[in-house]
Design a protein around this motif. Structure first.
Motif, mmCIF file in Angstrom:
data_model
loop_
_atom_site.group_PDB
_atom_site.id
_atom_site.type_symbol
_atom_site.label_atom_id
_atom_site.label_comp_id
_atom_site.label_asym_id
_atom_site.label_seq_id
_atom_site.Cartn_x
_atom_site.Cartn_y
_atom_site.Cartn_z
ATOM 1 N N MET A 216 -22.416 -9.269 26.777
ATOM 2 C CA MET A 216 -22.349 -8.396 27.951
ATOM 3 C C MET A 216 -23.260 -8.899 29.068
ATOM 4 S SD MET A 216 -20.415 -5.649 27.226
ATOM 5 C CE MET A 216 -19.751 -4.763 25.796
ATOM 6 N N ASP A 218 -25.679 -7.177 31.404
ATOM 7 C CA ASP A 218 -26.332 -5.868 31.360
ATOM 8 C C ASP A 218 -27.026 -5.600 32.687
ATOM 9 O OD1 ASP A 218 -27.673 -3.545 30.802
ATOM 10 O OD2 ASP A 218 -28.392 -4.212 28.836
ATOM 11 N N GLN A 223 -22.615 -2.009 31.917
ATOM 12 C CA GLN A 223 -22.432 -3.342 31.353
ATOM 13 C C GLN A 223 -21.010 -3.839 31.627
ATOM 14 O OE1 GLN A 223 -23.388 -2.421 27.249
ATOM 15 N NE2 GLN A 223 -25.433 -3.345 27.448
ATOM 16 N N GLU A 225 -18.212 -6.709 30.084
ATOM 17 C CA GLU A 225 -17.920 -7.628 28.994
ATOM 18 C C GLU A 225 -17.719 -9.050 29.523
ATOM 19 O OE1 GLU A 225 -14.495 -5.995 27.064
ATOM 20 O OE2 GLU A 225 -15.706 -4.775 25.702
#
Length: 477
Positions: A216, A218, A223, A225
């Motif tokens: 991820m 962040d 978040q 992917e």
């Protein structure tokens, strides 16, 4: 006065004169008109002109088949008509004024895929060569492949993957570039957008399974992917159009003096974010649905029925231009299942229509003028280009068209019923067997024989029936 002057004058008169011509251009064998009023064209009279081998209308263009001398005829015609030369792109844009919404949608889809089809065909052939080198156990009594027997062949097998990977895994780059090219926006931004969808930072799409732990980005409160979209079609198309329309919109509101700085920035950055947060996941889901529906339908208990319908209907799809939609489905199937069971039927349909033309060559073997159309049409059809065969021969007579459709349906049932899969899109005719996965080549060859023999016999038989007799009467033969 050239030998084309008289026929050029007749054609100009029968299309409605210079004032009825919006745009005219030509390709290898045809003149392509965009007419202000298509109803003014006297089709029957045009087809009676000696130089004319046939006519048809497609994608908003009235097309007149001249043959190999089309360039010289075109020069004489435009000089006489006083119509300026123009590009094929200009002709396409003008022709869209004569299209309905569905035709315009299909035309846009065709414009996206057409520039990248040569690469896809090359990729299919390369995968076919790799199959021959690395998958067919042809040596030592059927126990060794070429790659197993020699370091040269092993090296070639590995080297060829460099090209195949660039074409298929990096397909989103080609798609986003093609969209930016079509929309007239900054092409390098389209390329960069495509690269952000397949960056090495991202988890490769081919490695994603249910148990995969997805990395991820962040941002603290949310978040994203880090998934790549290698070989994915729909996410790339959606992202490409968002980028293009953002750039077009920004150019209208940002002053030109600073547009070089701010337009690319405010177009690319939001598009990349939207692509990874919204468009990518949605496009992946849609693509998976489409590929699963097609694959499950063709491999189900009634797959033969799906195959028969598709095989029978594919030639009419070409006539309407709707066949361009199958490119996206083929590529999605390749991404999901490592091959496509749809494309082999397309190649078989082309072969079937070409075989119907071969029968017409035999039937009209004493008609030299007819053979000027039928022989080149059959050759091009067997090599995957069906329009000269469909519009120049089969659609004019009708009974060869139906014979080809019937043969295509039978061949498609054989192909699907025996589970034939292609590595990718390839040459859509007889050379297409090189794109078929090695275990299925024999059954595809059987389907090819059906696509050659059935249309030929049916065309000859139908030519002697009322349908054939009426066709010859209608064409004054």
């Amino acid at each position: 006065m050239s030998k084309f002057t008289g026929d050029a004058k007749k054609l100009l008169e029968k299309v409605g004169g210079s004032e009825n011509i919006s745009v005219v251009t030509h390709c290898a064998t045809r003149m392509r008109f965009v007419l202000n009023d298509p109803e003014k064209a006297d089709v029957d009279a045009i087809e009676d002109i000696d130089m004319v081998k046939g006519t048809f209308t497609q994608a908003g263009q009235f097309q007149v088949i001249i043959g190999n001398e089309v360039a010289s005829f075109y020069n004489e015609f435009t000089k006489m008509a006083g119509v300026g030369d123009t590009s094929k792109e200009d002709a396409k844009e003008a022709a869209k004024q004569n299209m309905n919404i569905l035709q315009r949608l299909v035309s846009h889809l065709a414009d996206i895929f057409t520039p990248i089809i040569p690469a896809l065909v090359v990729g299919g052939l390369i995968l076919g060569f790799r199959n021959v080198i690395g998958d067919i156990e042809m040596l030592e009594n059927g126990t060794l492949t070429l790659a197993d027997s020699s370091q040269f062949w092993a090296g070639l097998y590995d080297f060829l993957w460099l090209i195949a990977e660039a074409i298929f895994h990096f397909l989103p780059v080609a798609l986003t570039w093609s969209i930016s090219r079509k929309m007239g926006t900054t092409q390098v931004l389209g390329i960069i957008l495509g690269l952000t969808l397949i960056s090495p930072q991202l988890l490769n799409a081919y490695e994603v399974v249910e148990t995969t732990e997805i990395p991820m980005w962040d941002f603290g409160f949310f978040q994203i992917e880090m998934i790549g979209y290698q070989a994915q079609v729909i996410p790339a198309i959606l992202a490409g159009f968002v980028l293009a329309y953002l750039e077009i919109g920004l150019r209208k509101i940002i002053p030109q003096v600073v547009s070089m700085i701010f337009v690319p920035f405010f177009a690319l950055l939001p598009t990349v974010i939207i692509a990874h947060v919204v468009l990518g996941p949605i496009g992946w889901t849609i693509g998976t649905w489409i590929s699963n529906i097609v694959y499950d339908g063709l491999t189900s208990a009634v797959g033969w029925l799906f195959a028969a319908v598709f095989g029978f209907a594919y030639a009419p799809l070409v006539i309407t231009g709707l066949h361009h939609m199958t490119n996206a489905i083929d590529l999605q199937l390749m991404s999901e299942f490592g091959g496509t069971n749809l494309w082999p039927m397309i190649a078989l349909s082309n072969i079937a229509q070409g075989s119907a033309v071969v029968a017409m060559i035999y039937i009209n073997r004493k008609d030299k003028k007819e053979q000027q159309v039928t022989i080149p049409a059959a050759i091009s059809c067997y090599l995957g280009v069906t329009e000269p065969a469909l519009f120049g021969v089969n659609l004019r007579y009708l009974f060869p068209l139906f014979a080809g459709m019937a043969g295509s349906a039978v061949a498609a049932v054989i192909s699907v019923g025996s589970g034939v899969m292609a590595n990718s899109i390839g040459v859509g005719g007889i050379p297409g067997i090189l794109s078929i996965q090695v275990p299925h080549m024999l059954m595809f060859a059987v389907a090819m024989i059906a696509a050659i023999v059935i249309p030929f016999i049916l065309t000859v038989v139908l030519s002697k029936t009322k349908m054939g007799v009426d066709a010859y009467k209608r064409l004054g033969k």
